[in-house]
Design an enzyme around this catalytic site. Structure first.
Site, PDB file in Angstrom:
ATOM      1  CG  ASP A 104       3.488 -14.926  -8.092  1.00 15.35           C
ATOM      2  OD1 ASP A 104       2.530 -15.015  -8.875  1.00 15.35           O
ATOM      3  OD2 ASP A 104       3.775 -13.878  -7.490  1.00 15.35           O
TER       4      ASP A 104
ATOM      5  N   GLY B 183       7.887 -11.838   0.280  1.00 15.34           N
ATOM      6  CA  GLY B 183       7.948 -10.430   0.705  1.00 15.34           C
ATOM      7  C   GLY B 183       7.376 -10.252   2.099  1.00 15.34           C
TER       8      GLY B 183
ATOM      9  CD  GLN C 182      -3.329 -16.067 -14.207  1.00 12.15           C
ATOM     10  OE1 GLN C 182      -2.263 -16.619 -14.373  1.00 12.15           O
ATOM     11  NE2 GLN C 182      -3.551 -14.804 -14.556  1.00 12.15           N
ATOM     12  NE  ARG C 183      -4.426 -12.137  -6.388  1.00  8.47           N
ATOM     13  CZ  ARG C 183      -3.968 -10.879  -6.439  1.00  8.47           C
ATOM     14  NH1 ARG C 183      -2.848 -10.602  -7.085  1.00  8.47           N
ATOM     15  NH2 ARG C 183      -4.604  -9.912  -5.842  1.00  8.47           N
TER      16      ARG C 183
ATOM     17  N   GLY D  34       0.840  -1.198   0.000  1.00  8.65           N
ATOM     18  CA  GLY D  34       0.000   0.000   0.000  1.00  8.65           C
ATOM     19  C   GLY D  34       0.872   1.243   0.000  1.00  8.65           C
TER      20      GLY D  34
ATOM     21  NE  ARG E 139       4.394 -10.278  -7.018  1.00 10.99           N
ATOM     22  CZ  ARG E 139       3.793  -9.094  -6.887  1.00 10.99           C
ATOM     23  NH1 ARG E 139       4.240  -8.056  -7.536  1.00 10.99           N
ATOM     24  NH2 ARG E 139       2.766  -8.956  -6.078  1.00 10.99           N
TER      25      ARG E 139
HETATM   26  O1  F6P Z   1       1.989 -12.196  -6.510  1.00 12.41           O
HETATM   27  C1  F6P Z   1       0.733 -12.556  -6.923  1.00 12.41           C
HETATM   28  C2  F6P Z   1       0.302 -11.762  -8.129  1.00 12.41           C
HETATM   29  O2  F6P Z   1      -0.966 -12.215  -8.541  1.00 12.41           O
HETATM   30  C3  F6P Z   1       1.292 -11.776  -9.301  1.00 12.41           C
HETATM   31  O3  F6P Z   1       1.264 -12.971 -10.032  1.00 12.41           O
HETATM   32  C4  F6P Z   1       0.856 -10.560 -10.061  1.00 12.41           C
HETATM   33  O4  F6P Z   1       1.890 -10.013 -10.840  1.00 12.41           O
HETATM   34  C5  F6P Z   1       0.482  -9.604  -8.961  1.00 12.41           C
HETATM   35  O5  F6P Z   1       0.186 -10.383  -7.814  1.00 12.41           O
HETATM   36  C6  F6P Z   1      -0.691  -8.735  -9.274  1.00 12.41           C
HETATM   37  O6  F6P Z   1      -0.858  -7.862  -8.227  1.00 12.41           O
HETATM   38  P1  F6P Z   1      -2.082  -6.877  -8.099  1.00 12.41           P
HETATM   39  O7  F6P Z   1      -3.243  -7.666  -7.582  1.00 12.41           O
HETATM   40  O8  F6P Z   1      -1.605  -5.861  -7.148  1.00 12.41           O
HETATM   41  O9  F6P Z   1      -2.380  -6.352  -9.476  1.00 12.41           O
END
Ligand code: F6P
Length: 360
Positions: A137, A113, A283-284, A81, A181
């Site tokens: 990832d 991280g 994907q999440r 953030g 990533r």
């Molecule tokens: O680290 C997980 C991830 O989904 C990565 O694969 C992707 O690059 C990033 O987070 C996307 O982040 P945000 O949700 O902040 O766009």
């Protein structure tokens, strides 16, 4: 043995499928020991913002609830953030929050991280911490699998299964850009499972000629369509990033390599028309796979077992088929873990004729 009576749990970083199964297993295992569990909202924000934001979790939160079967985080999560304060000021407020709630330990569900940042907060607060790896990832070091990766592989594989039918109808080479990533685990696992023709990952250099050769050999074989998977962290053939985009805290934003490749292939090869699908945040999400659910239960309960035995500053892991744990210092020192260019996935992909970049 420990003197623990009350613990906190938080989910940190990008969300993924399986987080709620982790939370449920931590709560259930802690409840068996008679410990109280405080669910911290929105990653570390729940302890560093004022007023504090949290809720007491009991087995009743999850025993007759769909949550453990759902993706997302029941508690909310926090990606980087924009913070005006220094890390020291945030760590100090984290410590105050921990003391105000009377937490004896914090379970942190996060990627590499978060293991780094939050372990510093916990150390300066003098509170015990055990980490549980999660990320689509799969780049958390020292564990073969992080929670959420398997479900993300399913989403990407399903996308390839869905794309192949339209690729066939229109005689196209369809490009699927996936997340990850700077690590190619997700792309390579999905490409192998989805029988792609080409898979490009950040860890392995590639050439346009290599891609075109593969497409040409597909064509010569009589097949009139092809599938290409590219990981979002892949750069141009000569190693430049395709985008200079950064987020508000100056971190690079990945994405765009699919469109870049599409234009490049179209302007250098007429054998196939190309189109791009950037799969994005689905994907999440999705229903957590049985692997992610069981990994969540195994690692969540192991985190509590470690705390009960008096351990701290460790990350639980599933490595070489065994449940293990590693010192957080070791995890942080190991850094982000990319795809091994000699992994069984890369080897098998090459052996079946997939183009995965140039052999080193
Ligand atoms: O680290 C997980 C991830 O989904 C990565 O694969 C992707 O690059 C990033 O987070 C996307 O982040 P945000 O949700 O902040 O766009």
């Amino acid at each position: 043995m420990s003197e623990i009576k009350k613990i906190g749990i938080l989910t940190s970083g990008g969300d993924c499928a399986g987080l709620n199964a982790v939370i449920m297993s931590v709560v259930n295992a802690a409840a068996k020991l008679g410990w109280e569990v405080y669910g911290i909202h929105d990653g570390t924000d729940g302890l560093t913002n004022r007023p504090l934001s949290y809720e007491v979790l009991t087995v009743n939160n999850f025993s007759d609830s769909p949550w453990p079967r759902l993706a997302g985080s029941y508690l909310g999560s926090l990606n980087t953030g924009v913070k005006k304060e220094s890390q020291e000021e945030i760590a100090a407020r984290f410590g105050e929050g921990v003391r105000e709630l009377g937490l004896d330990a914090v379970v942190v569900v996060g990627g590499d991280g978060s293991m780094n940042i939050v372990s510093n907060y916990c150390k300066s607060a003098g509170v015990k911490m055990v980490g549980i790896p999660k990320t689509i990832d799969n780049d958390t070091p020292l564990t073969d699998y992080s929670v959420g990766f398997d479900t993300a592989c399913e989403a990407c594989t399903k996308a390839l299964d869905d794309l192949v039918t339209t690729a066939r109808s229109h005689h196209r080479a369809l490009i699927l850009e996936v997340m990850g990533r700077d690590a190619g685990h997700l792309a390579m696992h999905a490409a192998v499972a989805g029988f792609a023709d080409v898979c490009l990952v950040p860890e392995i250099p590639y050439s346009l000629a290599g891609i075109i050769n593969k497409l040409e050999s597909v064509k010569k074989s009589g097949r009139t369509h092809a599938l290409i998977v590219v990981s979002e962290g892949v750069k141009t053939e000569t190693g430049e990033a395709v985008t200079a985009a950064k987020n508000m805290v100056g971190e690079k934003i990945n994405g765009g390599i699919g469109d870049y490749l599409s234009k490049l292939i179209n302007s250098n090869y007429s054998g196939f028309q190309t189109r791009v699908t950037k799969l994005g945040h689905v994907q999440r999400s999705g229903t957590p796979t049985s692997f992610d659910r069981s990994l969540a239960v195994i690692l969540g309960s192991e985190a509590i077992r470690l705390l009960q035995q008096g351990h701290t500053d460790r990350m639980v892991a599933y490595t070489n088929g065994k449940v293990q744990s590693f010192a957080l210092d070791e995890v942080v020192a190991a850094g982000t873990t990319g795809l091994d260019a000699n992994s069984p996935y890369v080897k098998a992909a090459r052996l079946i004729g997939m183009y995965v970049g140039e052999e080193q």
